[in-house]
Write a protein that holds these residues in place. Structure first.
Motif, PDB file in Angstrom:
ATOM      1  N   PHE A 222      21.202  81.876   3.775  1.00 51.51           N
ATOM      2  CA  PHE A 222      21.721  82.872   2.741  1.00 51.51           C
ATOM      3  C   PHE A 222      20.763  84.268   2.693  1.00 51.51           C
ATOM      4  CE2 PHE A 222      24.950  83.653  -0.792  1.00 51.51           C
ATOM      5  CZ  PHE A 222      25.948  83.862   0.310  1.00 51.51           C
ATOM      6  N   PHE A 223      19.429  83.803   2.742  1.00 56.10           N
ATOM      7  CA  PHE A 223      18.615  84.864   2.737  1.00 56.10           C
ATOM      8  C   PHE A 223      18.931  85.970   3.921  1.00 56.10           C
ATOM      9  CE2 PHE A 223      14.691  86.506   4.956  1.00 56.10           C
ATOM     10  CZ  PHE A 223      14.086  87.337   3.796  1.00 56.10           C
ATOM     11  N   VAL A 224      19.021  85.339   5.136  1.00 55.38           N
ATOM     12  CA  VAL A 224      19.133  86.141   6.164  1.00 55.38           C
ATOM     13  C   VAL A 224      20.531  87.080   6.135  1.00 55.38           C
ATOM     14  CG1 VAL A 224      19.666  85.918   8.765  1.00 55.38           C
ATOM     15  CG2 VAL A 224      18.166  84.460   7.878  1.00 55.38           C
ATOM     16  N   CYS A 225      21.636  86.276   5.536  1.00 53.26           N
ATOM     17  CA  CYS A 225      22.847  86.863   5.274  1.00 53.26           C
ATOM     18  C   CYS A 225      22.660  88.031   4.378  1.00 53.26           C
ATOM     19  CB  CYS A 225      23.895  85.956   4.693  1.00 53.26           C
ATOM     20  SG  CYS A 225      25.639  86.783   4.192  1.00 53.26           S
ATOM     21  N   GLY A 226      21.941  88.011   3.311  1.00 52.89           N
ATOM     22  CA  GLY A 226      21.460  89.291   2.447  1.00 52.89           C
ATOM     23  C   GLY A 226      21.073  90.235   3.282  1.00 52.89           C
ATOM     24  N   PHE A 227      19.752  89.921   3.858  1.00 49.41           N
ATOM     25  CA  PHE A 227      19.279  90.809   4.966  1.00 49.41           C
ATOM     26  C   PHE A 227      20.111  91.815   5.652  1.00 49.41           C
ATOM     27  CE2 PHE A 227      16.579  92.510   8.160  1.00 49.41           C
ATOM     28  CZ  PHE A 227      15.150  92.962   7.470  1.00 49.41           C
ATOM     29  N   HIS A 228      21.102  91.002   6.401  1.00 44.64           N
ATOM     30  CA  HIS A 228      22.037  91.597   7.349  1.00 44.64           C
ATOM     31  C   HIS A 228      22.792  92.569   6.464  1.00 44.64           C
ATOM     32  CE1 HIS A 228      21.547  88.188  10.575  1.00 44.64           C
ATOM     33  NE2 HIS A 228      20.772  88.955  10.694  1.00 44.64           N
ATOM     34  N   VAL A 229      23.354  91.883   5.600  1.00 46.21           N
ATOM     35  CA  VAL A 229      24.600  92.893   4.849  1.00 46.21           C
ATOM     36  C   VAL A 229      24.037  94.137   4.214  1.00 46.21           C
ATOM     37  CG1 VAL A 229      26.107  92.885   2.657  1.00 46.21           C
ATOM     38  CG2 VAL A 229      25.923  90.964   4.524  1.00 46.21           C
ATOM     39  N   MET A 230      22.826  94.120   3.609  1.00 47.55           N
ATOM     40  CA  MET A 230      22.544  95.399   3.248  1.00 47.55           C
ATOM     41  C   MET A 230      21.863  96.479   3.977  1.00 47.55           C
ATOM     42  SD  MET A 230      23.841  95.443   0.046  1.00 47.55           S
ATOM     43  CE  MET A 230      23.156  97.062  -0.190  1.00 47.55           C
TER      44      MET A 230
END
Length: 404
Positions: A222-230
């Motif tokens: 989920f860390f990676v998801c946050g990096f991508h999205v923002m």
């Protein structure tokens, strides 16, 4: 279960997410006018949004605990007030200090109380376990519809008026979140679902999760998801502007992210109910890997920007129903707001880095290319991280050893 048979609380939660996340995902188009207004570089706004996301995550576990203890209704109502106040104060900011306090701290607090963790925690208590991912997918899709609906409106306000007026209109929309929350009723977990560890305390639940390897693998993904999205939400408009494309192209691309995520979030949620969630999650990140790599390799035009928005939108927030579904599947629904809140904190650390480092690298190198390729690598790593997760439910508390 048909989506039309979901309890009223689910639909009220959807209304709240449409407004809360619709406003949040529109902040990227404010970068250029706000940076020009304060006469600063892009890192100024990037850091403000990065700090907002970090505080969003810092507040999240505590807000989740409050929701588990006092109910989602009160938490969301207070969050709507903080969100609206933050938007209003941002619109009248005349100093960098006031700007950071309002857009970063107050809006970060408001987001933590009106977005996925609290709303999904409430939904988990009224939807049977076998339909959790589908319900979470539908609820997640609501945030995408908000993105599709709010961003074009924000762009129109910026064109016709100014960024201050746009934020003041957003502050008024927060009144609707307050109203929706006021109709929510405190409910007990559905009798049709078999909850795990009914006599477990919050301390025991936290200890059990934090000593579980699978829980930390979920955190990393989920860390990676946050990096991508923002990174994408904050910097895509500026990246397209650097490629000499009109601002309306960026607004359209982000709107496509929103509308295709409506279908994507529900699709990934349904897939999570039908198939093993960890494999579905790996497939989602592999698709992200290919989509982002293709976008930075091919020439950037109006058409490729629109196609990228649609493609990345399809797997944009499909991670939310799958990630929250994995946490619920392994640890149960009772303390979902708390346990998922901690996972979401890790997501927001990624969001902080994605928003801030994007601006930092641009100001240093004069190009977004290095950060784009780092998102490709991270997507592939995330796909691998989910494969070893053991998603079997924990059905009982550890039995203490007998004293001799």
């Amino acid at each position: 279960m048909s989506i039309f048979r979901f309890p009223a609380l689910v639909w009220l939660g959807i209304g709240i997410l449409i407004i809360s996340l619709g406003i949040r995902q529109s902040f990227g188009i404010f970068m250029m006018p706000i940076s020009m207004s304060f006469d600063v570089g892009r890192e100024f706004f990037s850091f403000a949004i990065a700090l907002q996301n970090l505080l969003f995550g810092v507040f999240q576990p505590f807000v989740g605990m409050a929701a588990d203890r006092f109910g989602s209704k009160r938490v969301i109502m207070l969050g709507a007030i903080a969100y609206g106040l933050g938007l209003l104060l941002t619109s009248i900011s005349t100093s960098t200090e006031m700007f950071y306090v309002s857009i970063s701290m107050l809006i970060g607090l408001g987001l933590s109380a009106t977005s996925y963790v609290v709303v999904l925690g409430a939904v988990a208590k009224v939807v049977p376990a076998e339909h959790t991912a589908k319900a979470f997918g539908l609820t997640t899709a609501a945030g995408s519809f908000g993105m599709f609906a709010v961003i074009p409106g924000a762009q129109s306000l910026l064109t016709e008026f100014d960024w201050q007026t746009a934020l003041q209109v957003f502050a008024l929309l927060c009144c609707f979140m307050f109203a929706f929350a006021s109709f929510m009723k405190t409910v007990k977990p559905s009798e049709t679902s078999s909850e795990q560890l009914d006599d477990q305390t919050l301390t025991e639940a936290l200890k059990q999760a934090c000593t579980n390897r699978n829980y930390w693998l979920i955190h990393l993904g989920f860390f990676v998801c946050g990096f991508h999205v923002m990174f994408i939400a904050t910097h895509l408009p500026s990246y397209l502007s650097d490629k000499h494309l009109d601002s309306s192209t960026a607004a359209l691309a982000l709107a496509y992210v929103g509308i295709f995520n409506i279908f994507g979030s529900y699709f990934w949620g349904v897939m999570g109910d039908k198939f093993n969630k960890r494999y579905v999650m790996s497939a989602l990140y592999l698709i992200r890997t290919v989509v982002i790599a293709a976008f930075v390799t091919l020439p950037v035009t109006n058409h490729t920007a629109a196609i990228f928005g649609a493609a990345i939108g399809f797997c944009w927030l499909g991670t939310v129903p799958l990630t929250s579904g994995l946490v619920r599947q392994i640890f149960g629904a009772r303390y979902l707001s708390t346990l998922y809140g901690l996972v979401f904190f890790t997501h927001q650390i990624g969001s902080f880095l994605g928003a801030w480092v994007g601006g930092r690298i641009y100001d240093y190198y004069g190009s977004y290319e290095p950060i784009w390729w780092s998102t490709v690598v991270l997507a592939f790593v995330a796909a691998l991280l989910h494969l070893p997760i053991d998603d079997r439910p924990i059905i009982s508390k550890p039995v203490p050893a007998l004293s001799r």
